[in-house]
Design an enzyme around this catalytic site. Sequence first.
Site, PDB file in Angstrom:
ATOM      1  N   GLY A 134       1.010  -1.261   0.005  1.00 48.76           N
ATOM      2  CA  GLY A 134      -0.201   0.170   0.115  1.00 48.76           C
ATOM      3  C   GLY A 134       0.771   1.210   0.078  1.00 48.76           C
ATOM      4  N   THR A 149      -8.106   6.505  10.872  1.00 48.02           N
ATOM      5  CA  THR A 149      -8.468   7.319   9.904  1.00 48.02           C
ATOM      6  C   THR A 149      -9.125   8.518  10.680  1.00 48.02           C
ATOM      7  OG1 THR A 149      -9.719   7.806   7.948  1.00 48.02           O
ATOM      8  CG2 THR A 149     -10.445   5.862   9.552  1.00 48.02           C
ATOM      9  N   TYR A 155     -16.789   2.465   5.963  1.00 50.26           N
ATOM     10  CA  TYR A 155     -15.398   2.346   6.148  1.00 50.26           C
ATOM     11  C   TYR A 155     -15.095   2.695   7.614  1.00 50.26           C
ATOM     12  CZ  TYR A 155     -10.356   4.145   5.587  1.00 50.26           C
ATOM     13  OH  TYR A 155      -9.432   4.397   5.615  1.00 50.26           O
TER      14      TYR A 155
HETATM   15  N1  LIG Z   1      -5.725   6.519   1.774  1.00 49.48           N
HETATM   16  C1  LIG Z   1      -6.298   7.409   2.579  1.00 49.48           C
HETATM   17  O1  LIG Z   1      -6.686   8.844   2.295  1.00 49.48           O
HETATM   18  C2  LIG Z   1      -6.177   7.380   3.997  1.00 49.48           C
HETATM   19  C3  LIG Z   1      -6.844   8.255   4.903  1.00 49.48           C
HETATM   20  C4  LIG Z   1      -6.779   7.978   6.327  1.00 49.48           C
HETATM   21  C5  LIG Z   1      -6.179   6.749   6.742  1.00 49.48           C
HETATM   22  N2  LIG Z   1      -5.675   5.800   6.007  1.00 49.48           N
HETATM   23  C6  LIG Z   1      -5.279   4.396   6.573  1.00 49.48           C
HETATM   24  O2  LIG Z   1      -3.859   4.507   6.488  1.00 49.48           O
HETATM   25  C7  LIG Z   1      -3.594   3.121   6.306  1.00 49.48           C
HETATM   26  C8  LIG Z   1      -2.684   2.846   4.870  1.00 49.48           C
HETATM   27  O3  LIG Z   1      -3.484   3.394   3.833  1.00 49.48           O
HETATM   28  P1  LIG Z   1      -3.037   3.252   2.273  1.00 49.48           P
HETATM   29  O4  LIG Z   1      -3.540   4.579   1.741  1.00 49.48           O
HETATM   30  O5  LIG Z   1      -1.618   2.918   2.401  1.00 49.48           O
HETATM   31  O6  LIG Z   1      -3.748   2.095   1.815  1.00 49.48           O
HETATM   32  P2  LIG Z   1      -3.691   1.269   0.443  1.00 49.48           P
HETATM   33  O7  LIG Z   1      -2.605   2.015  -0.784  1.00 49.48           O
HETATM   34  O8  LIG Z   1      -5.146   0.880  -0.115  1.00 49.48           O
HETATM   35  O9  LIG Z   1      -3.155   0.043   1.096  1.00 49.48           O
HETATM   36  C9  LIG Z   1      -3.630  -1.073   1.793  1.00 49.48           C
HETATM   37  C10 LIG Z   1      -2.927  -2.390   1.602  1.00 49.48           C
HETATM   38  O10 LIG Z   1      -3.680  -3.088   2.598  1.00 49.48           O
HETATM   39  C11 LIG Z   1      -3.697  -4.570   1.950  1.00 49.48           C
HETATM   40  N3  LIG Z   1      -4.824  -5.292   2.421  1.00 49.48           N
HETATM   41  C12 LIG Z   1      -6.172  -4.974   2.189  1.00 49.48           C
HETATM   42  N4  LIG Z   1      -6.781  -6.187   2.696  1.00 49.48           N
HETATM   43  C13 LIG Z   1      -5.660  -6.853   3.383  1.00 49.48           C
HETATM   44  C14 LIG Z   1      -5.772  -8.014   4.090  1.00 49.48           C
HETATM   45  N5  LIG Z   1      -6.920  -8.840   4.184  1.00 49.48           N
HETATM   46  N6  LIG Z   1      -4.725  -8.805   4.408  1.00 49.48           N
HETATM   47  C15 LIG Z   1      -3.542  -8.204   4.281  1.00 49.48           C
HETATM   48  N7  LIG Z   1      -3.439  -6.981   3.470  1.00 49.48           N
HETATM   49  C16 LIG Z   1      -4.310  -6.348   2.900  1.00 49.48           C
HETATM   50  C17 LIG Z   1      -3.843  -4.090   0.316  1.00 49.48           C
HETATM   51  O11 LIG Z   1      -3.587  -5.241  -0.308  1.00 49.48           O
HETATM   52  P3  LIG Z   1      -3.612  -5.256  -2.011  1.00 49.48           P
HETATM   53  O12 LIG Z   1      -2.301  -4.460  -2.526  1.00 49.48           O
HETATM   54  O13 LIG Z   1      -3.710  -6.599  -2.421  1.00 49.48           O
HETATM   55  O14 LIG Z   1      -4.662  -4.219  -2.403  1.00 49.48           O
HETATM   56  C18 LIG Z   1      -2.702  -2.869   0.259  1.00 49.48           C
HETATM   57  O15 LIG Z   1      -1.579  -3.151   0.064  1.00 49.48           O
HETATM   58  C19 LIG Z   1      -4.807   2.382   6.373  1.00 49.48           C
HETATM   59  O16 LIG Z   1      -5.062   1.857   7.637  1.00 49.48           O
HETATM   60  C20 LIG Z   1      -6.067   3.245   5.965  1.00 49.48           C
HETATM   61  O17 LIG Z   1      -7.273   2.979   6.547  1.00 49.48           O
HETATM   62  C21 LIG Z   1      -5.775   5.979   4.705  1.00 49.48           C
END
Ligand SMILES: NC(=O)c1ccc[n+]([C@@H]2O[C@H](COP(=O)([O-])OP(=O)(O)OC[C@H]3O[C@@H](n4cnc5c(N)ncnc54)[C@H](OP(=O)(O)O)[C@@H]3O)[C@@H](O)[C@H]2O)c1
Length: 304
Positions: free
Chosen positions: A19, A110, A134
Amino acid sequence: MVEDAPYEVRDILITGGAGQVGLELARADWPADVRLHMPTRDQLDLTDADAVRVAFAATPFRAVINSGAYTAVDKAETEVAAAFAANAMGPAILAEVTRAAGIPLIQVSTDYVFDGSGEQDYAESDPVGPLGVYGASKLAGEVAVTTGNPRSVVMRTAWVLSPHRANFLKTMLRLAADRPALRVVADQEGCPTSARDIAEALKTIALRMIDDAGAPTGVYHFVNAGSTTWAGLAAEIMALSAARGGPSATVEGIPTADYPTPARRPSNSRLDTFKITRDYGIAPRPWKDAVAEIVAELIPETTR
Ligand SMILES: NC(=O)c1ccc[n+]([C@@H]2O[C@H](COP(=O)([O-])OP(=O)(O)OC[C@H]3O[C@@H](n4cnc5c(N)ncnc54)[C@H](OP(=O)(O)O)[C@@H]3O)[C@@H](O)[C@H]2O)c1
């Protein structure tokens, strides 16, 4: 363990390694004695308790950073079970195994745990009230972690941007390559945050928690400093891109009502970062500096 290592190795398990945040954790500058284990979802599905236990039996991890999550905010409205499996049950399993191993767990959460009705920057102690599935699933994960392992930190962040995968910044650059004008929501305010800076904060917390059993625990907020709207962020991205000879478009601010989405989003999700600075000495840089760094990586000077 490495038999001939000249020092004790500190093994850290990082879930969600593919991610945005995971990729930045991978390229962060870790001490030489740290060995990262970054299984993909195929190699270690967070929702598979047996697989997680097998991974723990194989390696004496010193800490776990969970950056894996179901992050499709709109799809979550209909994929409720998938969202709760990854965002609530996954952290619950990690809380159980890390507690049994006596090691710290750092969980990423989040701004969408808040309903956005307040006018203030949200503090960790402010009441939560997610507007969608979510946010509710992430809140359930927070509860599982903080109640399941007393040596845990939940680090809430927001509006994550990076050169990787899909995110708002990359979408704006892609659309600007095709269109003269972009219509972007101007009545939701938050804190754009670099995945690189999130990774640095997680690294600081993990290393301190490994070395200090009395390190602070609980919920923390980490975002880059300052705030803006999605339209304000888009305008900044366009200006930075134009200055480097990249795609640019004019930005027209629109109300949320003109851009309906399946999931409701908070109109204010600004997070207060006083506590993480006080307890962990982490001082976020301004969001504009972080965004400029990402645009520079995506649009190298040589393309001018
Ligand atoms: N993106 C935002 O704007 C945002 C905002 C606030 C908080 N957050 C939080 O920040 C954190 C990181 O977000 P990010 O943007 O880096 O997310 P991301 O790019 O969507 O990456 C999430 C990763 O988690 C993996 N994943 C999903 N389900 C899984 C499972 N069952 N077992 C193992 N791995 C799994 C995904 O696998 P795949 O590669 O196979 O998809 C992906 O590699 C998360 O906790 C998110 O809730 C994000």
